[in-house]
Design a protein around this motif. Structure first.
Motif, mmCIF file in Angstrom:
data_model
loop_
_atom_site.group_PDB
_atom_site.id
_atom_site.type_symbol
_atom_site.label_atom_id
_atom_site.label_comp_id
_atom_site.label_asym_id
_atom_site.label_seq_id
_atom_site.Cartn_x
_atom_site.Cartn_y
_atom_site.Cartn_z
ATOM 1 N N GLU A 20 5.981 -31.068 32.010
ATOM 2 C CA GLU A 20 5.500 -32.381 31.592
ATOM 3 C C GLU A 20 4.138 -32.188 30.934
ATOM 4 O O GLU A 20 3.192 -31.710 31.561
ATOM 5 N N LEU A 21 4.070 -32.534 29.665
ATOM 6 C CA LEU A 21 2.873 -32.322 28.869
ATOM 7 C C LEU A 21 2.195 -33.656 28.575
ATOM 8 O O LEU A 21 2.805 -34.559 27.993
ATOM 9 N N THR A 22 0.928 -33.796 28.994
ATOM 10 C CA THR A 22 0.127 -34.975 28.676
ATOM 11 C C THR A 22 -0.868 -34.603 27.588
ATOM 12 O O THR A 22 -1.642 -33.651 27.745
ATOM 13 N N PRO A 38 8.809 -30.926 38.013
ATOM 14 C CA PRO A 38 7.979 -30.787 36.812
ATOM 15 C C PRO A 38 6.738 -29.930 37.060
ATOM 16 O O PRO A 38 6.163 -29.932 38.150
ATOM 17 N N PHE A 39 6.341 -29.211 36.015
ATOM 18 C CA PHE A 39 5.060 -28.510 36.020
ATOM 19 C C PHE A 39 4.183 -29.208 34.992
ATOM 20 O O PHE A 39 4.561 -29.319 33.823
ATOM 21 N N HIS A 40 3.024 -29.667 35.412
ATOM 22 C CA HIS A 40 2.191 -30.514 34.561
ATOM 23 C C HIS A 40 1.173 -29.693 33.771
ATOM 24 O O HIS A 40 0.453 -28.856 34.331
ATOM 25 N N VAL A 41 1.136 -29.972 32.459
ATOM 26 C CA VAL A 41 0.180 -29.347 31.547
ATOM 27 C C VAL A 41 -0.550 -30.456 30.811
ATOM 28 O O VAL A 41 0.051 -31.461 30.422
ATOM 29 N N HIS A 42 -1.871 -30.288 30.623
ATOM 30 C CA HIS A 42 -2.663 -31.324 29.967
ATOM 31 C C HIS A 42 -3.425 -30.719 28.795
ATOM 32 O O HIS A 42 -4.181 -29.764 28.968
ATOM 33 N N PHE A 43 -3.201 -31.276 27.589
ATOM 34 C CA PHE A 43 -3.988 -30.923 26.409
ATOM 35 C C PHE A 43 -5.155 -31.903 26.315
ATOM 36 O O PHE A 43 -4.954 -33.123 26.256
ATOM 37 N N HIS A 44 -6.388 -31.396 26.287
ATOM 38 C CA HIS A 44 -7.570 -32.253 26.216
ATOM 39 C C HIS A 44 -8.122 -32.340 24.794
ATOM 40 O O HIS A 44 -9.155 -32.988 24.581
ATOM 41 N N ASP A 45 -7.437 -31.715 23.851
ATOM 42 C CA ASP A 45 -7.913 -31.660 22.467
ATOM 43 C C ASP A 45 -6.719 -31.879 21.540
ATOM 44 O O ASP A 45 -5.727 -31.142 21.611
ATOM 45 N N ASP A 46 -6.813 -32.889 20.682
ATOM 46 C CA ASP A 46 -5.716 -33.180 19.746
ATOM 47 C C ASP A 46 -5.404 -31.996 18.845
ATOM 48 O O ASP A 46 -4.265 -31.813 18.411
ATOM 49 N N GLY A 63 -6.569 -22.009 24.288
ATOM 50 C CA GLY A 63 -6.640 -23.285 24.975
ATOM 51 C C GLY A 63 -7.017 -23.122 26.435
ATOM 52 O O GLY A 63 -7.841 -23.874 26.977
ATOM 53 N N TYR A 64 -6.435 -22.114 27.091
ATOM 54 C CA TYR A 64 -6.768 -21.870 28.497
ATOM 55 C C TYR A 64 -8.193 -21.324 28.634
ATOM 56 O O TYR A 64 -8.959 -21.746 29.496
ATOM 57 N N MET A 65 -8.569 -20.376 27.767
ATOM 58 C CA MET A 65 -9.919 -19.795 27.819
ATOM 59 C C MET A 65 -10.993 -20.882 27.693
ATOM 60 O O MET A 65 -11.989 -20.871 28.413
ATOM 61 N N ASP A 66 -10.780 -21.801 26.754
ATOM 62 C CA ASP A 66 -11.789 -22.803 26.434
ATOM 63 C C ASP A 66 -11.667 -24.066 27.281
ATOM 64 O O ASP A 66 -12.411 -25.031 27.056
ATOM 65 N N ALA A 67 -10.701 -24.070 28.220
ATOM 66 C CA ALA A 67 -10.457 -25.232 29.083
ATOM 67 C C ALA A 67 -10.070 -26.464 28.282
ATOM 68 O O ALA A 67 -10.235 -27.598 28.742
ATOM 69 N N ARG A 68 -9.541 -26.255 27.071
ATOM 70 C CA ARG A 68 -8.977 -27.372 26.306
ATOM 71 C C ARG A 68 -7.569 -27.663 26.774
ATOM 72 O O ARG A 68 -7.001 -28.708 26.435
ATOM 73 N N MET A 69 -6.993 -26.753 27.539
ATOM 74 C CA MET A 69 -5.693 -26.936 28.178
ATOM 75 C C MET A 69 -5.863 -26.639 29.661
ATOM 76 O O MET A 69 -6.378 -25.584 30.032
#
Length: 404
Positions: A20-22, A38-46, A63-69
């Protein structure tokens, strides 16, 4: 538009498990098996939406390195496992076609001449020595261990690796051995101290060279070990044995012929070589663009079909080939556990972004060995089929050490 494209692409990619991607705009989409938890993933950057479509491998890592995901419970293990298992089922998927195109383009330009080779080595191996002390064994073995039984300690498995290789080399007291890519000197110390060999080790890492020289002096083995800051292509002597552990991955396909011709030239007529390298169990693999950028520039994981033609063009015979399966997965898990136990010390050396990068690297590598098609090859080479025994019994005979 980019969101619609991403949803369409991920709907086809995820067939195992459920994600599940937010997105940053608040929209949530579900992919994969609707009956799975579900495994939840969140994108914080468009911007990640477009980046994933263009280069998913790079975008996930950055994305993971920069905490944008961010991930559910920061469970990178579960996320990586999902990615690898779905990737292996998506051979004809859009993502895989893009990776193949990038792989083809990179193979055209992937060259490691001597100057660039040293720069590439420095990028990874000239990091602070204190970093590697956080997760390696005391002997500083930074390659696949050899686990002889379940639950064996990392220290014992790394020692077992060195002795397994020494047996394959048929080391006798007084033999001259060249260690190509000698790292921090662990193999050289073992062959000289325990087997009575005269060892020349070469490395392109200034940091490794300094530490290896210091270790040799501390062991009072300067009369038996010569550690050089030198490219293997500049070595001019001949040796009874040549060993190379965890270095061939940095050679690059454009230089495979040069590598094996050099090994052939450096070996005496009755010599034996042992090449220990990560490899792919299938056709030539697609190189991770994220690993190339952040971890191993110039690196390439070879398939046997990429290695064999170059061996065939030399005077070398392939006298034994052993495939180590899952040994590296277990090695990487041990490194990761130790690294995460010391994550605060790693952050003090660098920063939190570096910790996330290193965690991603170790875990992604483990999952590729555990669930993907990466293994370790040990190629034993000689100039005559009569140099080594015709069965493997000699690998398991006692005593381990032959000093006579």
């Amino acid at each position: 538009m980019w969101e619609r494209v991403l949803v369409a692409v991920l709907n086809r990619f995820f067939t195992v498990g459920r994600v599940e991607l937010t997105l940053a705009n608040g929209n949530t989409h579900s992919f994969g098996d609707p009956t799975a938890p579900p495994f939840h993933v969140h994108f914080h950057d468009d911007a990640l939406i477009r980046e994933v479509i263009i280069n998913a491998d790079m975008a996930m890592g950055e994305g993971y390195m920069d905490a944008r995901m961010t991930l559910q419970d920061d469970d990178l293990d579960a996320f990586m496992s999902l990615l690898v298992r779905n990737r292996d089922k998506a051979k004809g998927h859009f993502f895989m076609k893009l990776r193949k195109l990038r792989h083809i383009l990179r193979q055209i330009t992937l060259r490691n001449p001597i100057g660039r080779a040293q720069d590439n080595v420095a990028h990874h191996y000239d990091l602070q020595a204190d970093l590697y002390a956080l997760f390696l064994d005391a002997d500083k073995q930074y390659s696949c261990a050899y686990f002889e039984y379940p639950g064996q300690s990392l220290e014992d498995a790394q020692a077992a690796k060195k002795h397994h290789i020494a047996r394959k080399l048929r080391i006798k007291k007084g033999m001259r051995v060249l260690d190509i890519g000698c790292g921090w000197g662990g193999m050289a110390l073992t062959l000289a101290r325990d087997y009575g060999a005269q060892v020349t080790g070469v490395t392109l890492s200034r940091e490794q060279h300094k530490i290896a020289v210091d270790r040799v002096a501390e062991a009072r083995l300067q009369d038996k070990i010569d550690i050089r800051l030198q490219d293997y292509r500049h070595v001019s002597e001949q040796f009874d044995r040549v060993v190379s552990v965890g270095m061939f991955e940095h050679v690059g396909p454009a230089h495979y012929g040069e590598y094996f011709k050099t090994v052939d030239k450096l070996l005496k007529p009755d010599g034996v070589a042992l090449i220990h390298t990560i490899g792919g169990s299938g056709p030539p693999q697609l190189t991770s663009t994220w690993i190339t950028k952040y971890i191993f520039p110039g690196g390439h994981i070879p398939a046997l079909s990429e290695i064999a033609p170059h061996v065939e063009r030399t005077g070398l015979n392939l006298t034994d080939l052993e495939i180590l399966r899952l040994h590296y997965a277990d090695t990487l898990r041990a490194w990761l556990d130790r690294f995460m136990a010391n994550r605060d010390a790693a952050a003090a050396l660098y920063d939190e972004r570096f910790v996330r990068m290193w965690r991603y690297y170790l875990l992604a590598s483990e999952m590729t060995f555990r669930h993907g098609d990466q293994v370790v090859f040990q190629l034993q080479l000689s100039k005559s089929n009569e140099i080594v025994p015709t069965t493997r019994g000699y690998l398991y005979e006692q005593p381990l050490i032959e000093l006579t």
